[in-house]
Design a protein around this motif. Sequence first.
Motif: not given
Length: 155
Positions: A7-22
């Motif tokens: 199953c592939k799930v798309r969501y907003d992830k907080t990266m190590e530098n604090g940026a939010i990326k889909k």
Amino acid sequence: MANWFECKVRYDKTMENGAIKKVTDPYLVDALSFTEAESRITDEVSHMSSDFSVTAVKRTKISEIFWANWGVGDDKWYLVKVAFITLDEKTAVEKRSVSQILVAASDFKTALDNFLEGMKGTMADYDIVSISETQLMDVFGADLSGDSDKTTANA
């Protein structure tokens, strides 16, 4: 026998530098149907994020999973393609049937060791065709006991 669905799930992830990326991450779920797989992954992922979508569900050819000593640094999943060798009694011709086994490990060598440990006691002859690291984030097994699922905590 387990039916494994990716199953592939798309969501907003907080990266190590604090940026939010889909991002779109793959997960593996044991389910009886596509509908159950989508329902199970929705239940599992809803604990991690409130804003997500299931973008794909597909059946896999994984025949078995070697959980190994999960929790001892085995935070990756490796796909081992193994050819079981049998002899056709009538024609005396060697026949190979390829199976895919998912192995929990921290690195390539540990994946090989965990695979060999899981194959101990196997009477069949086999050759390892390939071992490759997967992109799987987590694996959710069936809950047959009523307790929580046999899962991994990888992220």
